[in-house]
Write an enzyme that holds these catalytic residues in place. Sequence first.
Site, PDB file in Angstrom:
ATOM      1  N   GLU A 172     -20.599  -8.024  -4.648  1.00 13.49           N
ATOM      2  CA  GLU A 172     -21.601  -7.298  -3.876  1.00 13.49           C
ATOM      3  C   GLU A 172     -22.988  -7.537  -4.459  1.00 13.49           C
ATOM      4  OE1 GLU A 172     -20.838  -3.044  -3.611  1.00 13.49           O
ATOM      5  OE2 GLU A 172     -22.757  -2.682  -2.614  1.00 13.49           O
ATOM      6  N   HIS A 208      -2.573  -4.970   5.351  1.00  7.91           N
ATOM      7  CA  HIS A 208      -2.450  -3.625   4.790  1.00  7.91           C
ATOM      8  C   HIS A 208      -3.729  -2.823   5.062  1.00  7.91           C
ATOM      9  CE1 HIS A 208      -0.847  -0.486   2.274  1.00  7.91           C
ATOM     10  NE2 HIS A 208      -1.944  -0.474   1.558  1.00  7.91           N
ATOM     11  N   LEU A 212      -3.557 -12.614   3.422  1.00  7.95           N
ATOM     12  CA  LEU A 212      -3.206 -12.049   4.729  1.00  7.95           C
ATOM     13  C   LEU A 212      -2.384 -10.771   4.584  1.00  7.95           C
ATOM     14  CD1 LEU A 212      -3.364 -12.298   7.776  1.00  7.95           C
ATOM     15  CD2 LEU A 212      -1.442 -13.891   7.708  1.00  7.95           C
ATOM     16  N   GLN A 237     -15.053   3.104   0.913  1.00  6.47           N
ATOM     17  CA  GLN A 237     -13.651   3.139   1.358  1.00  6.47           C
ATOM     18  C   GLN A 237     -12.983   1.784   1.124  1.00  6.47           C
ATOM     19  OE1 GLN A 237     -14.277   4.381   5.458  1.00  6.47           O
ATOM     20  NE2 GLN A 237     -14.083   6.541   4.917  1.00  6.47           N
ATOM     21  N   TRP A 238     -13.745   0.745   1.418  1.00  4.89           N
ATOM     22  CA  TRP A 238     -13.219  -0.627   1.325  1.00  4.89           C
ATOM     23  C   TRP A 238     -12.790  -0.964  -0.109  1.00  4.89           C
ATOM     24  CZ3 TRP A 238     -15.543  -3.805   5.684  1.00  4.89           C
ATOM     25  CH2 TRP A 238     -14.880  -5.023   5.850  1.00  4.89           C
ATOM     26  N   ARG A 263     -32.781   3.127  -7.251  1.00  4.36           N
ATOM     27  CA  ARG A 263     -31.773   3.041  -6.187  1.00  4.36           C
ATOM     28  C   ARG A 263     -31.050   4.365  -5.936  1.00  4.36           C
ATOM     29  NH1 ARG A 263     -26.370   0.202  -8.832  1.00  4.36           N
ATOM     30  NH2 ARG A 263     -26.618   1.061 -10.917  1.00  4.36           N
ATOM     31  N   HIS A 273      -9.338  -0.588  -1.903  1.00  5.80           N
ATOM     32  CA  HIS A 273      -8.225  -1.526  -1.671  1.00  5.80           C
ATOM     33  C   HIS A 273      -8.195  -2.507  -2.831  1.00  5.80           C
ATOM     34  CE1 HIS A 273      -7.122  -0.410   2.501  1.00  5.80           C
ATOM     35  NE2 HIS A 273      -8.283   0.204   2.397  1.00  5.80           N
ATOM     36  N   ARG A 314      -6.953   1.075   8.240  1.00  2.00           N
ATOM     37  CA  ARG A 314      -8.335   1.249   8.698  1.00  2.00           C
ATOM     38  C   ARG A 314      -8.525   1.037  10.196  1.00  2.00           C
ATOM     39  NH1 ARG A 314      -9.960   4.368   4.541  1.00  2.00           N
ATOM     40  NH2 ARG A 314      -9.670   3.308   2.549  1.00  2.00           N
ATOM     41  N   SER A 334       5.716 -11.558   0.802  1.00  4.30           N
ATOM     42  CA  SER A 334       5.098 -12.540  -0.089  1.00  4.30           C
ATOM     43  C   SER A 334       4.658 -13.832   0.619  1.00  4.30           C
ATOM     44  CB  SER A 334       5.990 -12.829  -1.300  1.00  4.30           C
ATOM     45  OG  SER A 334       7.220 -13.358  -0.904  1.00  4.30           O
TER      46      SER A 334
END
Lengths: 222, 222, 222, 222
Positions: B88, B181, B176, B77-78, B159, B81, B186, B57
């Site tokens: 985006e 993680h 962080l 993939q990102w 698209r 998480h 990755r 923590s």
Amino acid sequence: MDTKIDCLDHGFVRLVDYMGSDLSVVRAARVSYDAEPRNDGSDAKLIHYLWKNKHVSPFEAVTFTFEVKAPIFVFRQWHRHNSWRFNEVSARYSELPEEFYVPALDQITTQSMDNKQMRTDKQNPNANLIQHDIHNAGRYAFKVYHEMLRDGCPRELARMVLPMGTYSRMFATANLRSLFHFLELRMHAHAQHEIRVFAQAMMDIVRPIVPICCDAFDTAKG
Amino acid sequence: MDTKIDCLDHGFVRLVDYMGSDLSVVRAARVSYDAEPRNDGSDAKLIHYLWKNKHVSPFEAVTFTFEVKAPIFVFRQWHRHNSWRFNEVSARYSELPEEFYVPALDQITTQSMDNKQMRTDKQNPNANLIQHDIHNAGRYAFKVYHEMLRDGCPRELARMVLPMGTYSRMFATANLRSLFHFLELRMHAHAQHEIRVFAQAMMDIVRPIVPICCDAFDTAKG
Amino acid sequence: MDTKIDCLDHGFVRLVDYMGSDLSVVRAARVSYDAEPRNDGSDAKLIHYLWKNKHVSPFEAVTFTFEVKAPIFVFRQWHRHNSWRFNEVSARYSELPEEFYVPALDQITTQSMDNKQMRTDKQNPNANLIQHDIHNAGRYAFKVYHEMLRDGCPRELARMVLPMGTYSRMFATANLRSLFHFLELRMHAHAQHEIRVFAQAMMDIVRPIVPICCDAFDTAKG
Amino acid sequence: MDTKIDCLDHGFVRLVDYMGSDLSVVRAARVSYDAEPRNDGSDAKLIHYLWKNKHVSPFEAVTFTFEVKAPIFVFRQWHRHNSWRFNEVSARYSELPEEFYVPALDQITTQSMDNKQMRTDKQNPNANLIQHDIHNAGRYAFKVYHEMLRDGCPRELARMVLPMGTYSRMFATANLRSLFHFLELRMHAHAQHEIRVFAQAMMDIVRPIVPICCDAFDTAKG
């Protein structure tokens, strides 16, 4: 950045660190690293539009860390907000100082009959007696706590006699979206007075940092 | 803070904003607003202890926002998480520029037989042909995309002919703990080369900001 | 429990598993393991009250797992809902079947000018041409994909030529609170038609399981 | 499904509801709705592989709801697990029954000197005295609590004199991944005895439901 607001009899909220501004929200919404601020009102218009229409992700680009000192029953409500991140002092690790919340007389009102979980605004005729009881109960609990520690009781067991009104301290980190969600619920008229004081203090601290976002939040609440 | 690292043929990672330092982690762990840095090694020792023992923590008190430009299959993939926060660019809202990933020849290797999801390190004898195919397929898809837009096709439909290798851009915010993680998974040898490049770039960017934390992360990985 | 609703040209939503009912929400709100259902309307009144007043935690005691087959651009919107949990087939691991979305003619309308991210309800005069383009682009992309695989290109690279309209499959798990949050955003008039179809299908599937909760959701939407 | 295990002097864990099995994990990993169980050991092998290699998402397809009655200081640790979902009885809403934790004599040991947050296994020479103190402090606090309520003090204020050892009740929902994460931290030798008892009880309850997953968890812990 030493912004600190006292809350209740021994508590406070202090801004420890933060990242971002109104412009960060605009840049996140536009996915634009170097968008210049537009002072023709279009930035403000965008921020109001985003919040009103629940496009909340740009508000996640602004983050705050607060230090909070508050009674444990207030922390218990706070910790249910699971997008916040917390680091609290541990009473397993260190002895807690003798500080517990004693409400001011004008806060000791009567049980609401309309809303089973609330109190009214009406002064309680026994307010003095109740205040006295709370004070004595806290003093007594800490007396036993100190005796037990003197008798070699482990801290992780001794702490269990301390009352819910005992003050604790934590670092609490949240992004602006999660902060606003907290404020929406905890500044609400149905929230308990004691947590509303902390919610209001955070609002007062962040307003100079993200004034347009706070306006958008106020406007949407109506 | 204009730190930007190019990745693959058209991508990059750029640090947009951040909050905190090694000292922030120490202060969060100690719940101490103004703890002075201790240069006798005890701060480093504490950080190593915390990370190694999964007391994660305090690492949530440090936050980063990156701008990332990467192929959409990397974004896919990102985005899994779920403690990261994303903004985006939307291909419903704006036309996407004609940029798609074409792997360098030495990246076009052969399918691994041991691990069904990986590729080997061995050069593919048809690498030139494959690279050519990828390039042509991308060119063709964008040609159709532009024609459709000229014919009045809505952007949100047009698209859908664009390939997974098309570049997109996003703002990505993580603390962080969540960043580490991500890096753990990755930067792993089983992760696809294309996302490992972005993971490494983030590691390189944050290391000067939180050098002791990065050491603790490296040490724990062994 | 074999409830399956077809969506678009090749997609579907299927209920794989679930836990709970209207009564589960009531019991969670009352923290009562064996509360009997009250058919005098008080259960329904409680559920309506909870949802309307944003006491959402009791709705987290009901959980669903769906199997979903949808175009990847739909998955990309879906995966941004970070309280959902996903397991998707991997195109690193297996070759994807040749299935991509081709919109029906009446879905090929014109770009909205009022709302930059939307399409209108007005038929596009070039609908036939556009439909043809989408179909051809998909066929061509899969042709190249198959050639590359035959030439020994690793699956994790070959997939990058496939279009966003390619169908993929996943298991998606969410509790009722998160499902309603998804439905609120994705059944909205501003959401893209293609994801609204899947949102509606989930609504139709869960309504017989939690009919009172769905009523409360409908009522709050107004 | 009436599985209930008593914990400490007045607490328990009871399974309220669940969804899934070992086979659900296999099916989620394979994204296969109707995969038949394979009793040749390949299902077990897959589950062990997934957990060991941190492919944790398939474990999110299994969900449990528990009813838990535990001392509030135990809840305080529990609630920090932010992927769990909670519904707790509210002492704003209802009076709490007079039940508080009094440790058994053999649990009243001495403060550890090696690890500042732990207690030892060595019997405390003052154990009788300390047990007596804890009991008396609890009795006294509830006496004041009842007096205050009789004097018309609102419940939301009166509760603040109650000790951390007071029992509360909640519904707690988690998927198998989050449950295992909890068990990893809370069955650890450094965790406080009182929460380890509840962790072990949950492990005992879920083992017959997901026996192979529990094996994989045990194996990875080593």
